[in-house]
Design an enzyme around this catalytic site. Structure first.
Site, short mmCIF file in Angstrom:
data_model
loop_
_atom_site.label_atom_id
_atom_site.label_comp_id
_atom_site.label_asym_id
_atom_site.label_seq_id
_atom_site.Cartn_x
_atom_site.Cartn_y
_atom_site.Cartn_z
N GLU A 43 0.80 -1.22 0.00
CA GLU A 43 0.00 0.00 0.00
C GLU A 43 0.84 1.28 0.00
O GLU A 43 0.85 2.02 0.99
CB GLU A 43 -0.97 0.00 1.19
CG GLU A 43 -1.93 -1.17 1.19
CD GLU A 43 -3.06 -1.03 2.22
OE1 GLU A 43 -2.98 -0.13 3.08
OE2 GLU A 43 -4.03 -1.81 2.14
N GLU A 98 -5.27 -8.68 0.64
CA GLU A 98 -5.93 -8.34 1.91
C GLU A 98 -7.40 -8.09 1.66
O GLU A 98 -7.78 -7.46 0.67
CB GLU A 98 -5.35 -7.06 2.53
CG GLU A 98 -4.10 -7.22 3.31
CD GLU A 98 -3.65 -5.92 3.96
OE1 GLU A 98 -4.51 -5.16 4.46
OE2 GLU A 98 -2.43 -5.68 3.97
#
Ligand code: NOJ
Length: 440
Positions: A164, A346
């Site tokens: 991320e 995720e």
């Protein structure tokens, strides 16, 4: 029961700072999350990852639970400052030994490790020299990555360079809510660019070193949906996607930054050859998905769009529950970028879990969240989107960054007073789903 293709991987995910604890053990150096969380006012009640799940010392017990659940894969991250306590230079053998023990234990239990190199825990010594805002950190990162390839390639064959980048660049350097807590929009773009140069050089080093396996990166793209069908809202949605998704995908896949998503007054410090480096071909994209934003045109904002509240159900984070958004994101990426294949690296939800008198956690809401999101993935796969696996966030309740321990994402509960682990009902449900798929 939802059925997936034979080779589909079922895992869970965690990250070093969120679960390991043991921050002074075996020569681990300090990192920016140690510093940030110890700074008053930065995390909920000043909570830190100093102990968290004590996974560093309890990894065998945790892996036994993973085995009980039937997981075939596990996504984790390496703490840079365990390998190179000062971020560069001296290598700490005890750190390498720990990860070798961890990986070996996983493999011996039939669980394939998927390894993230950077999940936000920059060594403090590098931050002292300017951190990711300083281009020299790129070289330090590549040295760290090469050290990991050299040390673990006999055990590891799937690598992810960054987790991320949006969070480590924007939340950490513009919004100030993540380490190192800076608030400069210029820095955020510079940091992002340096992440991407480091990513590209690392992919090259991986190939040049002849290591076996696959390498990718993990993004949390915004999947925006328009509030209405009006041309204005649809246009606003495109702008939102430029800021929230194209800004992160284009440099990797197209060798450019979308002009429209560069904030006014910001200059990205692109040097000659950088965009060839950032767009070095890599193997797979990791997609982290939690919710979709509903977007409306708003001429009064600098970006000409705003995110609006919806009446969708929410998780304990206040995030919309919207599985269709995962389907939308996977198909949108597939249609817009030359992605070889993806993993959902995720997906999961925090809820206010209650331990009932039977000692169990009947988290039907979490099971429902997971089930509906897996259905969305199955639908995308049926339509030809190449998704190879699912990593549920998270294996265990853990340190949720600035929220401290207030948000529980695990399918395993952690009692932080006793370190007792208890599998939640969602964990048993996931176990049964995996078993069903393996028996097909
Ligand atoms: C994204 C991050 O990668 C992870 O560290 C975090 O805990 C989860 N999402 C939930 O917010």
């Amino acid at each position: 029961m939802i059925t997936f293709p034979k080779e589909f991987r079922f895992g869970t995910a965690t990250a070093a700072y969120q679960i390991e604890g043991a921050i002074t053990q075996d020569g681990r150096g300090r990192n920016i999350w140690d510093d940030f969380s110890e700074t008053p006012g930065k995390t909920y009640e000043g909570q830190t990852g100093a102990i968290t799940n004590d996974h560093y010392n309890r990894y065998k017990e945790d892996i036994a639970i993973m085995k009980e659940l039937g997981l075939d894969s596990y996504r984790l991250s390496i703490a840079w400052s365990r390998i190179l306590p000062d971020g560069e230079g001296r290598v700490e053998q005890r750190g390498i030994d720990f990860y070798r023990r961890l990986f070996t234990e996983l493999i011996n239990n039939g669980i394939r490790p998927y390894v993230t190199l950077y999940h936000w825990d920059l060594p403090s010594a590098l931050q002292a020299k300017g951190g990711w805002n300083n281009r020299a950190t790129v070289d330090a990162y590549v040295q760290y990555a090469k050290t990991c390839f050299e040390s673990f390639s006999d055990l590891i064959d799937v690598w992810m360079t960054f987790n991320e980048p949006f969070c480590s660049s924007f939340l950490g350097h513009a919004h100030g809510v993540h380490a190192p807590g800076h608030t400069s929009i210029q820095e955020a773009y510079t940091v992002l660019h340096h992440h991407y140069v480091a990513h590209g050089l690392t992919v090259r080093a991986f190939r040049e070193g002849g290591y076996k396996g696959y390498i990718g990166i993990v993004l949390n793209n915004m999947t925006a949906g328009p509030a209405t069908d009006s041309p204005e809202d649809k246009e606003a949605c495109e702008i939102a996607r430029a800021y929230g998704a194209r800004l992160f995908l284009d440099p990797l896949y197209k060798g450019s930054y979308p002009e429209i998503a560069i904030a006014p007054g910001v200059t990205i410090p692109i040097q000659d050859g950088d965009l060839e480096i950032t767009s070095t071909p890599f193997d797979f994209l990791g997609v982290n998905y939690y919710w979709e934003d509903m977007v409306q045109a708003d001429a009064s904002t600098p970006t000409k769009y705003k995110v609006v509240q919806t009446n969708r159900d929410k998780t304990a984070m206040g995030w919309d529950i919207y599985p269709e958004g995962l389907y939308n994101q996977l198909t949108w990426i597939h249609q817009n970028y030359e992605v070889n294949y993806m993993y959902v690296t995720e997906n999961g939800a925090a809820f206010e879990d209650v331990v009932l008198h039977d000692g169990r956690i009947h988290d039907v809401y979490r099971t429902e969240y997971i089930r509906t999101h897996l259905e969305a993935i199955a639908k995308a796969i049926k339509e030809g989107v190449p998704v190879k696996g699912y990593f549920l966030w998270s294996f265990i309740d853990n340190f949720e960054w600035s929220y401290g321990y207030t948000k529980r994402f695990g399918i395993v509960r952690c009692d932080y007073d006793t370190q007792k682990r208890t599998i939640k009902d969602s964990g048993y449900w996931y176990r049964d789903l995996i078993a069903h798929n393996k028996s097909n």
